[in-house]
Design a protein around this motif. Structure first.
Motif, PDB file in Angstrom:
ATOM      1  N   GLU A 124       0.857  -1.190   0.000  1.00  0.00           N
ATOM      2  CA  GLU A 124       0.000   0.000   0.000  1.00  0.00           C
ATOM      3  C   GLU A 124       0.887   1.232   0.000  1.00  0.00           C
ATOM      4  O   GLU A 124       1.691   1.420   0.914  1.00  0.00           O
ATOM      5  N   PRO A 125       0.792   2.092  -0.989  1.00  0.00           N
ATOM      6  CA  PRO A 125       1.700   3.237  -1.070  1.00  0.00           C
ATOM      7  C   PRO A 125       1.339   4.321  -0.060  1.00  0.00           C
ATOM      8  O   PRO A 125       0.208   4.401   0.424  1.00  0.00           O
ATOM      9  N   PHE A 126       2.332   5.132   0.246  1.00  0.00           N
ATOM     10  CA  PHE A 126       2.120   6.325   1.063  1.00  0.00           C
ATOM     11  C   PHE A 126       1.490   7.383   0.163  1.00  0.00           C
ATOM     12  O   PHE A 126       2.142   7.944  -0.715  1.00  0.00           O
ATOM     13  N   ALA A 127       0.198   7.625   0.343  1.00  0.00           N
ATOM     14  CA  ALA A 127      -0.555   8.468  -0.590  1.00  0.00           C
ATOM     15  C   ALA A 127      -0.997   9.753   0.097  1.00  0.00           C
ATOM     16  O   ALA A 127      -1.759   9.722   1.060  1.00  0.00           O
ATOM     17  N   GLN A 128      -0.504  10.889  -0.406  1.00  0.00           N
ATOM     18  CA  GLN A 128      -0.980  12.191   0.045  1.00  0.00           C
ATOM     19  C   GLN A 128      -1.939  12.803  -0.967  1.00  0.00           C
ATOM     20  O   GLN A 128      -2.747  13.652  -0.620  1.00  0.00           O
ATOM     21  N   VAL A 129      -1.823  12.370  -2.220  1.00  0.00           N
ATOM     22  CA  VAL A 129      -2.749  12.788  -3.279  1.00  0.00           C
ATOM     23  C   VAL A 129      -3.408  11.510  -3.787  1.00  0.00           C
ATOM     24  O   VAL A 129      -2.862  10.829  -4.656  1.00  0.00           O
ATOM     25  N   PRO A 130      -4.558  11.127  -3.226  1.00  0.00           N
ATOM     26  CA  PRO A 130      -5.126   9.801  -3.505  1.00  0.00           C
ATOM     27  C   PRO A 130      -5.311   9.495  -4.983  1.00  0.00           C
ATOM     28  O   PRO A 130      -5.058   8.374  -5.428  1.00  0.00           O
ATOM     29  N   VAL A 131      -5.760  10.464  -5.770  1.00  0.00           N
ATOM     30  CA  VAL A 131      -5.993  10.194  -7.191  1.00  0.00           C
ATOM     31  C   VAL A 131      -4.675   9.999  -7.925  1.00  0.00           C
ATOM     32  O   VAL A 131      -4.558   9.171  -8.827  1.00  0.00           O
ATOM     33  N   GLY A 132      -3.665  10.743  -7.548  1.00  0.00           N
ATOM     34  CA  GLY A 132      -2.368  10.622  -8.191  1.00  0.00           C
ATOM     35  C   GLY A 132      -2.278  11.400  -9.489  1.00  0.00           C
ATOM     36  O   GLY A 132      -3.276  11.875 -10.034  1.00  0.00           O
ATOM     37  N   GLU A 133      -1.049  11.540  -9.977  1.00  0.00           N
ATOM     38  CA  GLU A 133      -0.805  12.260 -11.225  1.00  0.00           C
ATOM     39  C   GLU A 133       0.119  11.437 -12.110  1.00  0.00           C
ATOM     40  O   GLU A 133       0.934  10.648 -11.617  1.00  0.00           O
ATOM     41  N   PRO A 134       0.031  11.614 -13.428  1.00  0.00           N
ATOM     42  CA  PRO A 134       0.906  10.860 -14.336  1.00  0.00           C
ATOM     43  C   PRO A 134       2.372  11.217 -14.092  1.00  0.00           C
ATOM     44  O   PRO A 134       2.710  12.401 -13.998  1.00  0.00           O
ATOM     45  N   PRO A 135       3.252  10.236 -13.995  1.00  0.00           N
ATOM     46  CA  PRO A 135       4.659  10.528 -13.677  1.00  0.00           C
ATOM     47  C   PRO A 135       5.336  11.440 -14.690  1.00  0.00           C
ATOM     48  O   PRO A 135       6.003  12.412 -14.309  1.00  0.00           O
ATOM     49  N   LEU A 136       5.179  11.147 -15.974  1.00  0.00           N
ATOM     50  CA  LEU A 136       5.867  11.958 -16.975  1.00  0.00           C
ATOM     51  C   LEU A 136       5.289  13.367 -17.050  1.00  0.00           C
ATOM     52  O   LEU A 136       6.013  14.326 -17.333  1.00  0.00           O
ATOM     53  N   GLY A 137       3.997  13.518 -16.787  1.00  0.00           N
ATOM     54  CA  GLY A 137       3.414  14.853 -16.757  1.00  0.00           C
ATOM     55  C   GLY A 137       4.022  15.696 -15.642  1.00  0.00           C
ATOM     56  O   GLY A 137       4.300  16.888 -15.824  1.00  0.00           O
ATOM     57  N   LEU A 138       4.240  15.077 -14.477  1.00  0.00           N
ATOM     58  CA  LEU A 138       4.887  15.789 -13.372  1.00  0.00           C
ATOM     59  C   LEU A 138       6.304  16.206 -13.740  1.00  0.00           C
ATOM     60  O   LEU A 138       6.731  17.337 -13.480  1.00  0.00           O
ATOM     61  N   LEU A 139       7.036  15.289 -14.348  1.00  0.00           N
ATOM     62  CA  LEU A 139       8.425  15.586 -14.687  1.00  0.00           C
ATOM     63  C   LEU A 139       8.517  16.659 -15.766  1.00  0.00           C
ATOM     64  O   LEU A 139       9.393  17.532 -15.721  1.00  0.00           O
ATOM     65  N   GLN A 140       7.615  16.625 -16.725  1.00  0.00           N
ATOM     66  CA  GLN A 140       7.611  17.661 -17.758  1.00  0.00           C
ATOM     67  C   GLN A 140       7.260  19.027 -17.171  1.00  0.00           C
ATOM     68  O   GLN A 140       7.801  20.057 -17.591  1.00  0.00           O
ATOM     69  N   GLY A 141       6.364  19.041 -16.180  1.00  0.00           N
ATOM     70  CA  GLY A 141       6.063  20.299 -15.505  1.00  0.00           C
ATOM     71  C   GLY A 141       7.278  20.859 -14.788  1.00  0.00           C
ATOM     72  O   GLY A 141       7.521  22.076 -14.803  1.00  0.00           O
ATOM     73  N   ALA A 142       8.065  19.982 -14.153  1.00  0.00           N
ATOM     74  CA  ALA A 142       9.285  20.433 -13.490  1.00  0.00           C
ATOM     75  C   ALA A 142      10.285  20.973 -14.502  1.00  0.00           C
ATOM     76  O   ALA A 142      10.974  21.976 -14.247  1.00  0.00           O
ATOM     77  N   ALA A 143      10.366  20.339 -15.666  1.00  0.00           N
ATOM     78  CA  ALA A 143      11.281  20.818 -16.705  1.00  0.00           C
ATOM     79  C   ALA A 143      10.867  22.200 -17.205  1.00  0.00           C
ATOM     80  O   ALA A 143      11.715  23.063 -17.467  1.00  0.00           O
ATOM     81  N   ARG A 144       9.567  22.436 -17.333  1.00  0.00           N
ATOM     82  CA  ARG A 144       9.102  23.767 -17.758  1.00  0.00           C
ATOM     83  C   ARG A 144       9.455  24.821 -16.711  1.00  0.00           C
ATOM     84  O   ARG A 144       9.827  25.950 -17.058  1.00  0.00           O
ATOM     85  N   ARG A 145       9.354  24.468 -15.456  1.00  0.00           N
ATOM     86  CA  ARG A 145       9.721  25.422 -14.403  1.00  0.00           C
ATOM     87  C   ARG A 145      11.211  25.753 -14.460  1.00  0.00           C
ATOM     88  O   ARG A 145      11.612  26.918 -14.295  1.00  0.00           O
ATOM     89  N   LEU A 146      12.025  24.740 -14.683  1.00  0.00           N
ATOM     90  CA  LEU A 146      13.465  24.982 -14.775  1.00  0.00           C
ATOM     91  C   LEU A 146      13.796  25.866 -15.972  1.00  0.00           C
ATOM     92  O   LEU A 146      14.658  26.751 -15.887  1.00  0.00           O
ATOM     93  N   THR A 147      13.117  25.641 -17.079  1.00  0.00           N
ATOM     94  CA  THR A 147      13.338  26.477 -18.261  1.00  0.00           C
ATOM     95  C   THR A 147      12.939  27.920 -17.987  1.00  0.00           C
ATOM     96  O   THR A 147      13.638  28.865 -18.380  1.00  0.00           O
TER      97      THR A 147
END
Length: 278
Positions: A124-147
């Motif tokens: 059972e994972p440690f869940a703070q956001v029960p629905v969850g988010e797509p992994p690559l979408g999160l990483l792409q968002g971080a890349a946009r912030r860095l840019t």
């Protein structure tokens, strides 16, 4: 963003496999992605404040109240039910705080160095956001912030620059925001943007962006690098020479071997007592 491709491949495999468990990212600062059925339900990193720090900063719950909640919940890592039952926060507010912490942790991991990724399955994972988010979408968002950070007039890395208040701030008619006043109060030339984020309990991305903008507005300056230690050359004719080895002393003379004692003939005492000369 060293190792970004390696992290992206690891997250893509987790999403494809519907992985449930932890993706542990070693590096600087590193961190952990918690996944449920291939979606990221929480993320933690020593490079970004967690949701508890953001919640404490909001003033809705004090440090003593938080410690009491942790004791009552039996050491639960995120006592969401108790927070809502006590009226310290609503369910919607907790979802917002957890989502902010999730994106901030992913940003901190992506902005640093990624050495390796290790999958650790859990029931059972440690869940703070029960629905969850797509992994690559999160990483792409971080890349946009860095840019976006690199395109600012004074780009700042979360763990690089150590600003101080400008000795003569630029004249401005715009009143300082609460965040800017906090940064001016705590920027002392020893703290990076990440350190300041932990100090004031705000997201590391928001603090990094604001530090960059304050550098551009002349409110902050980067602390000067320490002056190098002067090295004076040797006077002419006195160059550094290797030390000459000490002379080797000859080994001491071995002690002389004692001479052997004369051997006694058998029966000598009997012959002497009886007057026998032979």
């Amino acid at each position: 963003m060293s190792g970004y491709e390696h992290l992206a491949r690891a997250l893509a495999v987790c999403a494809r496999d519907g992985f449930t468990g932890e993706l542990r990212v070693s590096g600087t600062p590193g961190g952990t992605f918690h996944l449920g059925d291939g979606r990221v339900v929480a993320a933690e990193s020593p490079g970004a404040p967690g949701p508890e720090a953001l919640l404490l900063r909001s003033g809705r719950v004090s440090g003593e109240q938080w410690a009491e909640l942790m004791r009552e919940s039996g050491g639960s890592r995120w006592p969401a039910t108790a927070l809502i039952a006590r009226g310290y926060a609503g369910a919607a507010q907790l979802r917002v705080v957890c989502a902010m912490a999730l994106h901030d942790a992913v940003f901190a991991i992506a902005a640093g160095r990624v050495d390796d990724c290790e999958r650790v399955p859990t029931f059972e994972p440690f869940a703070q956001v029960p629905v969850g988010e797509p992994p690559l979408g999160l990483l792409q968002g971080a890349a946009r912030r860095l840019t976006a950070l690199t395109e600012l007039p004074h780009p700042v890395h979360p763990d690089r620059e150590r600003p101080v208040p400008a000795p003569a701030p630029a004249d401005t008619d715009t009143p300082l925001t609460v965040l800017r006043r906090e940064l001016l109060a705590h920027a002392d030339g020893r703290r990076t943007a990440r350190d300041l984020a932990f100090r004031i309990g705000r997201g590391v991305y928001a603090v990094t962006v604001e530090v960059a903008r304050m550098l551009g507005d002349g409110l902050l300056v980067c602390a000067e690098a320490p002056a190098p230690i002067p090295v004076r050359p040797f006077p002419e004719g006195h160059a550094l020479r290797p030390r000459e080895p000490a002379p080797v002393e000859p080994p001491p003379h071995p002690p002389s071997t004692p001479t052997a004692l004369p051997r006694r003939k058998p029966g000598s005492f009997f012959r002497l007592r009886n007057g026998i000369t032979r």
